[in-house]
Design an enzyme around this catalytic site. Structure first.
Site, short mmCIF file in Angstrom:
data_model
loop_
_atom_site.label_atom_id
_atom_site.label_comp_id
_atom_site.label_asym_id
_atom_site.label_seq_id
_atom_site.Cartn_x
_atom_site.Cartn_y
_atom_site.Cartn_z
N ARG A 4 5.73 -4.37 -1.49
CA ARG A 4 4.35 -4.68 -1.83
C ARG A 4 3.73 -3.74 -2.86
NH1 ARG A 4 5.56 -6.67 2.78
NH2 ARG A 4 6.67 -4.70 2.91
N THR A 5 3.89 -2.46 -2.65
CA THR A 5 3.15 -1.51 -3.49
C THR A 5 3.63 -1.61 -4.94
OG1 THR A 5 3.05 -0.09 -1.55
CG2 THR A 5 2.40 0.89 -3.64
N LYS A 50 21.34 12.95 -11.74
CA LYS A 50 22.17 13.98 -12.40
C LYS A 50 21.57 15.37 -12.20
CE LYS A 50 22.65 10.77 -16.21
NZ LYS A 50 22.20 10.66 -17.61
N ARG A 63 6.00 6.77 -6.13
CA ARG A 63 6.26 6.95 -4.70
C ARG A 63 7.43 7.93 -4.58
NH1 ARG A 63 6.87 2.22 -0.29
NH2 ARG A 63 4.61 2.33 -0.57
N HIS A 98 -1.29 7.58 1.15
CA HIS A 98 -0.98 6.30 0.49
C HIS A 98 -2.34 5.70 0.12
CE1 HIS A 98 0.96 2.70 -0.64
NE2 HIS A 98 1.58 2.37 0.48
N1 CP Z 1 2.57 -1.20 2.72
C1 CP Z 1 3.52 -0.74 1.86
O1 CP Z 1 3.42 0.38 1.32
O2 CP Z 1 4.53 -1.61 1.64
P1 CP Z 1 5.81 -1.33 0.73
O3 CP Z 1 6.57 -0.18 1.37
O4 CP Z 1 6.59 -2.60 0.73
O5 CP Z 1 5.32 -0.93 -0.63
#
Ligand code: CP
Length: 296
Positions: A51-52, A80, A101, A129
């Site tokens: 999603r993110t 590397k 991320r 997040h």
């Molecule tokens: N909610 C969320 O962060 O989903 P993903 O890990 O799929 O990005």
């Protein structure tokens, strides 16, 4: 130069959050605009995501920006031995925004300190997040309140933290609640009585990837499962949220209940993330409202 990175939601005032929700609403009305024409958004995903990453990339595309990046760090020079600092400095030569991320807590903060390009934290381990928080708040705003004034009132909630002992709310967050007069109650049982008075039921996955002891994960992974029959005596306005992905914690028979909101919640992520991309570039709500050139 002002660093407009989004590393933690704690850096946003209540007024700024409400402003961002207004901007998300504007994008929900018209998701396609040329407001980021000529910009490049880099999405650096050192950890898996559906999603993110895809909603940030959709947001960039719908606003006219181009997207570069990776979803598998094994295919990059970090495999590397290139450091995070060098990776960020390199990508800063190419992109106007870096969405990242990383499994290390504090990685986004660190990245924001080694570049002037705005960093958007798309999850740093078990830490923050903030774009998820923003879409959660947008979902609550949409489903529970109909004016900003009422939203202000609803910013004074009571939390019921339901978790087994192994996963109870960390002390630092409870201290934060006490310091800010946020009411909370802790429970170890997940019962119909507790959810009967709730406006929002926020379920989460037990994150296997955060456990060093897999035996402990096995003990707690299926401890709470929401089933449709548990919702019989809940409030009409109750909405069930979940950041997704789910594993076992929401039974499939909940999906058809009108109180289930997690898939719409994920859709709200697009609008919240369009707002975030604009905000970190210094584009104001007024500019968004005036933006023309809807992409066909
Ligand atoms: N909610 C969320 O962060 O989903 P993903 O890990 O799929 O990005």
């Amino acid at each position: 130069m002002e660093n407009r990175s989004l590393v933690t939601i704690a850096e946003h005032s209540r007024e700024k959050i409400l402003y961002m929700l207004e901007m998300a609403k504007e994008f929900e009305a018209h998701p396609n605009r040329h407001i980021l024409d000529g910009k490049v958004v880099a999405t650096l995903f050192f950890e898996p995501s559906t999603r993110t990453r895809l909603s940030f990339e959709t947001a960039a595309n719908r606003l006219g920006a181009r997207v570069i990046g990776f979803s598998d760090p094994k295919a990059t020079s970090s495999s590397k031995g290139e450091t995070l600092k060098d990776t960020i400095k390199m990508v800063s030569n190419y992109a106007d925004i870096i969405v990242m991320r990383h499994h290390l807590e504090g990685a986004a903060r660190y990245a924001s300190e080694v570049t002037t390009v705005p960093i958007v934290n798309a999850g740093d381990g078990a830490n923050q997040h903030p774009s998820q928080t923003m879409l959660d708040l947008y979902s609550i705003y949409k489903t529970q309140v109909h004016s900003l004034l009422m939203a202000m009132r609803h910013f004074n909630p009571t939390f019921h933290f339901i978790a087994p002992d192994e996963l109870r709310m960390p002390e630092e967050y409870k201290i934060y609640c006490r310091e800010h007069n946020i009411k909370y109650v802790e429970h170890t049982d997940f019962t119909e009585e507790i959810i009967a008075d709730a406006d929002i039921l926020y379920m989460t996955r037990v994150q296997r990837e955060r456990f060093t002891d897999l035996m402990e994960y096995e003990r707690v992974k299926n401890v709470y499962i929401l089933r449709n029959k548990m919702l019989e005596h809940t409030r009409p306005n109750l909405r069930i949220l979940h950041p997704l992905p789910r594993v076992n914690e929401i039974a499939y028979d909940v999906d058809d209940n009108p109180k289930a909101y997690y898939f719409q919640q994920a859709q709200n992520g697009l609008y919240a993330r369009e707002a975030i991309l604009c905000d970190v570039l210094g584009i104001t709500l007024d500019e968004v409202k005036k933006s023309k050139g809807v992409i066909q």
